[in-house]
Design an enzyme around this catalytic site. Structure first.
Site, short mmCIF file in Angstrom:
data_model
loop_
_atom_site.label_atom_id
_atom_site.label_comp_id
_atom_site.label_asym_id
_atom_site.label_seq_id
_atom_site.Cartn_x
_atom_site.Cartn_y
_atom_site.Cartn_z
N CYS A 118 7.27 -50.86 17.02
CA CYS A 118 6.41 -49.74 17.41
C CYS A 118 5.07 -50.20 17.99
CB CYS A 118 6.19 -48.82 16.22
SG CYS A 118 7.74 -48.25 15.51
N HIS A 173 -2.16 -44.51 14.69
CA HIS A 173 -0.71 -44.70 14.66
C HIS A 173 -0.07 -43.48 13.99
CE1 HIS A 173 3.00 -46.88 14.92
NE2 HIS A 173 3.18 -46.87 13.61
N GLU A 229 -3.41 -46.56 6.83
CA GLU A 229 -4.24 -46.51 8.03
C GLU A 229 -5.60 -45.89 7.74
OE1 GLU A 229 -3.94 -45.56 12.81
OE2 GLU A 229 -2.47 -44.66 11.46
N LYS A 244 1.37 -38.00 17.62
CA LYS A 244 2.79 -38.01 17.23
C LYS A 244 3.18 -36.69 16.56
CE LYS A 244 3.43 -43.01 16.52
NZ LYS A 244 2.09 -43.55 16.78
N HIS A 260 7.65 -39.82 17.28
CA HIS A 260 7.30 -41.24 17.34
C HIS A 260 8.19 -41.94 18.37
CE1 HIS A 260 6.13 -45.18 16.49
NE2 HIS A 260 6.46 -45.30 15.23
N PHE A 302 7.26 -52.35 12.63
CA PHE A 302 8.09 -53.04 11.64
C PHE A 302 7.91 -54.55 11.81
CE2 PHE A 302 11.69 -49.73 10.75
CZ PHE A 302 10.77 -48.90 10.14
#
Length: 412
Positions: free
Chosen positions: A163, A303, A314, A335, A340, A399
């Site tokens: 991502c 994010h 975050e 998002k 996403h 990831f």
């Protein structure tokens, strides 16, 4: 001295719109693109909703003879690149072709092609596999096709960092221009993973929302009733350009890119550390690269995936990176409207961040109804906010614990 780099073009394709201004208008208005899945029968899946690109016709952007040679992620990238190059008013001449590069990545690539051809292999045998199978699905072919389309003979690369893919593509392109390896880079990412294996794989991890009867309310970053993220598809492509090159040709300058940071969590393949350490360090690194103070930033496009661990980490990371200034930041997760985009997320969100600077408006986080007490920043709830934005930051975390951060500034 590193050369100054500006953004001269933006191309966006997402579940809320095909085309930069259509997409941005929907984001400003808080429109939601998450709907029931239409690309396959999802009736037996735990998650049956996604952020699909609606009514996408690749023939508007790709020659008919080439469509069957491209996975959907490539087709969508081609559309976004057309929008970006057109908005930049860029013409790649033979004389300058070697100084124009392309750097477009994807987290997964042509997932639907792999699934389709595997089925053909099992049902009809190896002789029936398409000769276009490999080039239609491998990650770097979005970059390859775009370079062919525009005759760009400079650096041609792709990254696949989950991502964070798009953020790394844009940041690496920024560095290439800074150090003279190119004058112009067409860069970003694309993803099209609304497929049985894509959705099924994330659902098996229990990472996705199952609010199937309320798709518009399913993605809710920072909200205590969130229950997972939503897979989206689309692409975000920027045209980055060395400042004097852009000025010589009278290009529209939308913003300056001034900082890029990278970091690794070195913690877990999918979960961030609770103290947000990787996110904190990537923002710190980007601020250091930009040579600015935390107090110089007004807006953060987070994010913000709508997962409990991620949202809290975050939030903590932003507090650590910005200190007392964190409470003065406008922080939003777009998002909540697009889903996403995985490897395409950072490109879409970098484009949105630049447009926020251009129009001096912070886009909203929709579905922010029941604030998580552990997430207590200003998330621009539910409605866009006109405000002065001189400097803005875009976060991407992937990831494997790979992180990227981009900083954009109003051009002066």
């Amino acid at each position: 001295m590193p050369r100054r780099v500006v953004v001269t073009g933006i191309g966006l394709v997402s579940s809320v719109g095909t085309g930069t201004e259509e997409c941005w208008s929907a984001i400003r208005e808080g429109k939601n693109g998450i709907e029931k899945i239409t690309q396959f029968d999802a009736s037996e899946f735990a998650c049956r909703i996604a952020g699909e690109v609606k009514n996408f016709d690749p023939l508007q952007y790709v020659d008919k003879k080439d469509v069957k040679k491209m996975g959907r992620f490539i087709q969508i990238a081609m559309a976004a690149a057309e929008f970006a190059v057109e908005s930049a008013q860029l013409k790649v001449s033979p004389e300058e072709a070697e100084q124009v590069g392309v750097y477009i990545g994807s987290g997964i690539g042509g997932f639907e092609v792999i699934e389709r051809e595997h089925k053909i292999l099992l049902e009809r045998g190896p002789s029936r596999i398409s000769p276009f199978f490999i080039p239609s699905c491998i990650v770097n072919l979005a970059s390859g096709y775009v370079s062919i389309r525009f005759g760009a003979k400079g650096p041609n690369s792709a990254t696949a960092t989950a991502c964070t893919t798009s953020a790394h593509s844009i940041g690496d392109s920024f560095r290439l221009i800074q150090h003279g390896d190119a004058d112009v880079m067409i860069c970003g990412g694309s993803e099209a993973c609304v497929t049985p294996m894509g959705v099924g794989g994330f659902a098996a991890m229990r990472a996705l929302s199952t609010r199937n009867d309320e798709p518009h309310r399913a993605c809710r970053p920072w909200d205590k009733e969130r229950d997972g993220f939503i897979v989206g598809e689309g692409s975000g492509i920027l045209v980055l350009e060395e400042l004097e090159h852009a000025q010589r040709r009278g290009a529209p300058i939308l913003a300056e890119i001034v900082g890029y940071g990278m970091s690794s969590d070195a913690h877990h393949i999918t979960s961030p550390p609770e103290d947000g350490d990787g996110g904190y360090r990537v923002m710190r690194n980007a601020l250091r690269d930009a040579k600015i103070r935390p107090s110089d930033v007004q807006y953060v496009n987070a994010h913000g995936t709508s997962t409990g661990l991620g949202d809290r980490a975050e939030t903590i990371a932003i507090k650590r990176a910005f200190g007392d200034h964190a409470c003065k930041l406008a922080v939003s997760s777009t998002k909540s409207m697009t889903g996403h985009l995985l490897g395409g997320a950072g490109g879409l969100e970098a484009g949105i961040t630049v447009l926020a600077i251009r129009d001096q408006i912070a886009p909203p986080t929709v579905n922010h109804e029941f604030p998580d007490p552990d997430c207590d920043l200003d998330y621009v709830p539910n409605k866009a906010r006109p405000m002065a934005i001189n400097t803005a930051l875009s976060n991407s975390f992937g990831f494997g614990g790979t992180n990227g951060c981009l900083i954009f500034k109003k051009f002066e």
